[in-house]
Design an enzyme around this catalytic site. Structure first.
Site, PDB file in Angstrom:
ATOM      1  N   TYR A 141       0.850  -1.202   0.000  1.00 41.82           N
ATOM      2  CA  TYR A 141       0.000   0.000   0.000  1.00 41.82           C
ATOM      3  C   TYR A 141       0.879   1.243   0.000  1.00 41.82           C
ATOM      4  O   TYR A 141       0.671   2.188  -0.736  1.00 41.82           O
ATOM      5  CB  TYR A 141      -0.923  -0.022   1.222  1.00 41.82           C
ATOM      6  CG  TYR A 141      -1.601   1.302   1.487  1.00 41.82           C
ATOM      7  CD1 TYR A 141      -2.558   1.794   0.599  1.00 41.82           C
ATOM      8  CD2 TYR A 141      -1.270   2.068   2.602  1.00 41.82           C
ATOM      9  CE1 TYR A 141      -3.172   3.018   0.812  1.00 41.82           C
ATOM     10  CE2 TYR A 141      -1.873   3.286   2.822  1.00 41.82           C
ATOM     11  CZ  TYR A 141      -2.822   3.758   1.928  1.00 41.82           C
ATOM     12  OH  TYR A 141      -3.422   4.966   2.144  1.00 41.82           O
ATOM     13  N   LYS A 188       4.871 -21.210 -10.831  1.00 44.12           N
ATOM     14  CA  LYS A 188       6.097 -21.902 -10.407  1.00 44.12           C
ATOM     15  C   LYS A 188       5.772 -22.581  -9.082  1.00 44.12           C
ATOM     16  O   LYS A 188       6.447 -22.392  -8.063  1.00 44.12           O
ATOM     17  CB  LYS A 188       7.242 -20.875 -10.273  1.00 44.12           C
ATOM     18  CG  LYS A 188       8.603 -21.471  -9.984  1.00 44.12           C
ATOM     19  CD  LYS A 188       9.169 -22.327 -11.098  1.00 44.12           C
ATOM     20  CE  LYS A 188      10.487 -22.956 -10.682  1.00 44.12           C
ATOM     21  NZ  LYS A 188      10.927 -24.012 -11.628  1.00 44.12           N
ATOM     22  N   ASP A 221       9.611 -21.729 -16.110  1.00 46.88           N
ATOM     23  CA  ASP A 221      10.845 -22.080 -16.830  1.00 46.88           C
ATOM     24  C   ASP A 221      10.560 -23.026 -17.992  1.00 46.88           C
ATOM     25  O   ASP A 221      11.043 -22.827 -19.110  1.00 46.88           O
ATOM     26  CB  ASP A 221      11.916 -22.655 -15.875  1.00 46.88           C
ATOM     27  CG  ASP A 221      11.348 -23.637 -14.861  1.00 46.88           C
ATOM     28  OD1 ASP A 221      10.114 -23.815 -14.821  1.00 46.88           O
ATOM     29  OD2 ASP A 221      12.135 -24.247 -14.109  1.00 46.88           O
ATOM     30  N   ASP A 245       5.377 -10.297 -17.733  1.00 47.34           N
ATOM     31  CA  ASP A 245       6.246  -9.287 -18.338  1.00 47.34           C
ATOM     32  C   ASP A 245       7.334  -9.977 -19.164  1.00 47.34           C
ATOM     33  O   ASP A 245       7.610  -9.625 -20.309  1.00 47.34           O
ATOM     34  CB  ASP A 245       6.865  -8.435 -17.217  1.00 47.34           C
ATOM     35  CG  ASP A 245       7.400  -7.114 -17.735  1.00 47.34           C
ATOM     36  OD1 ASP A 245       7.127  -6.768 -18.891  1.00 47.34           O
ATOM     37  OD2 ASP A 245       8.108  -6.437 -16.982  1.00 47.34           O
ATOM     38  N   ASP A 249       7.651 -10.302 -23.610  1.00 43.89           N
ATOM     39  CA  ASP A 249       8.795  -9.889 -24.437  1.00 43.89           C
ATOM     40  C   ASP A 249       9.243 -11.066 -25.295  1.00 43.89           C
ATOM     41  O   ASP A 249       9.508 -10.928 -26.490  1.00 43.89           O
ATOM     42  CB  ASP A 249       9.982  -9.445 -23.559  1.00 43.89           C
ATOM     43  CG  ASP A 249       9.945  -7.946 -23.250  1.00 43.89           C
ATOM     44  OD1 ASP A 249       8.845  -7.377 -23.262  1.00 43.89           O
ATOM     45  OD2 ASP A 249      11.014  -7.363 -22.995  1.00 43.89           O
TER      46      ASP A 249
HETATM   47  P1  ATP Z   1      11.488  -1.730 -20.365  1.00 43.71           P
HETATM   48  O1  ATP Z   1      12.104  -2.396 -19.176  1.00 43.71           O
HETATM   49  O2  ATP Z   1      11.188  -0.276 -20.184  1.00 43.71           O
HETATM   50  O3  ATP Z   1      10.330  -2.515 -20.930  1.00 43.71           O
HETATM   51  P2  ATP Z   1      13.529  -2.926 -21.927  1.00 43.71           P
HETATM   52  O4  ATP Z   1      14.747  -2.948 -21.093  1.00 43.71           O
HETATM   53  O5  ATP Z   1      12.689  -4.170 -22.033  1.00 43.71           O
HETATM   54  O6  ATP Z   1      12.605  -1.711 -21.514  1.00 43.71           O
HETATM   55  P3  ATP Z   1      13.373  -1.896 -24.609  1.00 43.71           P
HETATM   56  O7  ATP Z   1      13.407  -0.428 -24.476  1.00 43.71           O
HETATM   57  O8  ATP Z   1      12.057  -2.531 -24.854  1.00 43.71           O
HETATM   58  O9  ATP Z   1      14.086  -2.542 -23.351  1.00 43.71           O
HETATM   59  O10 ATP Z   1      14.379  -2.327 -25.760  1.00 43.71           O
HETATM   60  C1  ATP Z   1      14.876  -3.665 -25.905  1.00 43.71           C
HETATM   61  C2  ATP Z   1      15.488  -3.800 -27.307  1.00 43.71           C
HETATM   62  O11 ATP Z   1      14.412  -3.862 -28.255  1.00 43.71           O
HETATM   63  C3  ATP Z   1      16.349  -2.600 -27.703  1.00 43.71           C
HETATM   64  O12 ATP Z   1      17.439  -3.054 -28.471  1.00 43.71           O
HETATM   65  C4  ATP Z   1      15.443  -1.748 -28.547  1.00 43.71           C
HETATM   66  O13 ATP Z   1      16.087  -0.978 -29.512  1.00 43.71           O
HETATM   67  C5  ATP Z   1      14.524  -2.794 -29.199  1.00 43.71           C
HETATM   68  N1  ATP Z   1      13.191  -2.224 -29.420  1.00 43.71           N
HETATM   69  C6  ATP Z   1      12.259  -1.948 -28.484  1.00 43.71           C
HETATM   70  N2  ATP Z   1      11.193  -1.373 -29.032  1.00 43.71           N
HETATM   71  C7  ATP Z   1      11.432  -1.281 -30.350  1.00 43.71           C
HETATM   72  C8  ATP Z   1      10.709  -0.759 -31.457  1.00 43.71           C
HETATM   73  N3  ATP Z   1       9.484  -0.215 -31.322  1.00 43.71           N
HETATM   74  N4  ATP Z   1      11.267  -0.809 -32.678  1.00 43.71           N
HETATM   75  C9  ATP Z   1      12.480  -1.356 -32.857  1.00 43.71           C
HETATM   76  N5  ATP Z   1      13.220  -1.865 -31.845  1.00 43.71           N
HETATM   77  C10 ATP Z   1      12.717  -1.830 -30.611  1.00 43.71           C
END
Ligand code: ATP
Length: 382
Positions: A141, A188, A221, A245, A249
């Protein structure tokens, strides 16, 4: 909804001021194409520039303005580069998600026909719980769930509740009912037995209310392995905050590029479009970022608004944006991360022009054929 829409606009840091206007251009084109009243964009301060102008990355006036809005576009933020004390504070998207109670983070990963992908045919959605879990900035909180009793000891705790898990599981199963009726629960529970065990068990309880949906579950994993091998076999993946998250990615990249991975964060009454990627400071200011994730996030936002207000025009506008992106990529226009040579602005202009032409086709088809089938021709290209 019959009146015009007011949508918030928070450009953010890094590539935000490049990809957010790209999304606005496409939303405006789609609104025109389906005959929506023009959208009023409400620009709000956020991020590094807001620290300079308002003394806070998320000024109080921004939060107050968001209270009066139903939907907005949020650009990425580069909070690790903020000066102290801002760097150590809850980051802008966490602040807004918490303030507005946006408990569901919906992150699709879909590969494009004609574009490179690590796992072609990927079409899945990560449904990520957004308000608790193992992110220390979400689970208390006041203060954070991460602390250092001595300079050499750092402790973090996580939280999983039945109430929040039930809400996110319901969102996942409702979504699966509109898709391929398959939900995968990621946890997990062999190590984090009580916390992620509760998450898995509550998701299983909710699953019992959706007998048509096939359910399986994997440890986080093992799930990374399954995704790399066969991301194209998954439909809806429901998981806690941090796992979601990381997996989003991974699945965005497996589908082609992190630059194409969109997302929407929602409660039952408000929604925020936000690309799954970060602010990409390494490529900011060069007009080379891929704006697809931000553009598709804004399409998801229109769809959310359309469902909420039962407004078919918003749903069609979203479909037009998706079709415009598909058509543009299929025609060989793409930014560098997808193997193309187009700039951010040229790509956005190409999508807006594809939307404009689809709108004209739609208008002439409607004039020639006023039947409902005729009216839905363009939307069906999606
Ligand atoms: P966050 O923690 O804020 O999500 P991150 O550490 O995951 O950020 P990003 O900023 O997403 O990192 O970038 C990761 C990689 O992906 C970098 O090399 C970046 O240039 C590439 N990247 C991210 N978004 C794009 C985009 N829209 N177009 C091209 N490349 C991208």
């Amino acid at each position: 909804m019959t009146g015009g829409h007011r949508l918030g606009l928070l450009a953010g840091d890094g590539i935000g001021p490049e990809i957010v206007p790209a999304a606005v251009q496409c939303v405006d084109a789609a609104a025109r194409a389906v005959g929506l009243p023009s959208i009023e964009w409400v620009e709000l301060p956020l991020g590094r520039t807001a620290i300079d102008t308002h003394g806070a990355a998320v000024p109080a006036e921004t939060l107050a303005a968001l209270d009066g809005l139903e939907a907005w576009l949020l650009g990425p933020h580069d909070s690790v580069s903020y000066p102290e004390p801002h760097r150590s504070q809850l980051n802008p998207s966490g602040t807004i998600r918490k303030h507005a109670g946006l408990f569901a983070n919906i992150r699709p990963a879909k590969s494009f026909a004609g574009s490179r992908a690590v796992v072609p045919g990927t079409d899945l959605v990560i449904v990520r719980e957004n308000t608790e879990g193992f992110y220390a900035d979400r689970n208390t909180y006041a203060g954070t769930g991460e602390f250092m009793p001595t300079p050499d000891v750092a402790i973090a705790h996580g939280i999983i509740t039945r109430a929040a898990t039930e809400k996110i599981a319901e969102a996942a199963f409702e979504l699966a009912m509109q898709r391929r009726k398959h939900v995968t629960i990621v946890h997990k529970a062999n190590v984090l037995m009580l916390t992620t065990g509760l998450f898995r068990d509550v998701c299983r309880e909710v699953a019992a209310r959706y007998p048509e949906v096939t359910v399986d579950d994997f440890h986080i994993d093992a799930m990374t392995v399954h995704l790399v091998r066969r991301a194209n076999e998954f439909d809806v993946i429901v998981t806690e905050n941090m796992f979601g998250d990381i997996l989003s990615d991974l699945s965005g990249e497996l589908a082609g590029s992190l630059g194409i991975a969109p997302s929407v964060n929602s409660s039952l009454t408000q929604a925020m479009a936000q690309a799954a990627h970060g602010s990409a400071p390494d490529i900011a200011g060069r007009d080379i970022a891929n704006p697809i994730a931000m553009i598709l996030s804004s399409a998801m936002l229109l769809e959310w608004l359309g469902a909420r207000h039962d407004d078919e025009r918003l749903i069609r506008a979203a479909a037009l944006i998706r079709a415009g992106v598909d058509r543009t990529v299929a025609s060989g226009t793409a930014t560098g991360d997808l193997g193309g040579t187009a700039s951010t602005s040229a790509f956005a202009a190409a999508v807006a022009s594809a939307i404009d032409s689809a709108g004209l086709d739609h208008a002439s088809a409607s004039t020639q054929d006023p039947s409902p089938q005729g009216a839905s021709t363009t939307g069906a290209q999606e």
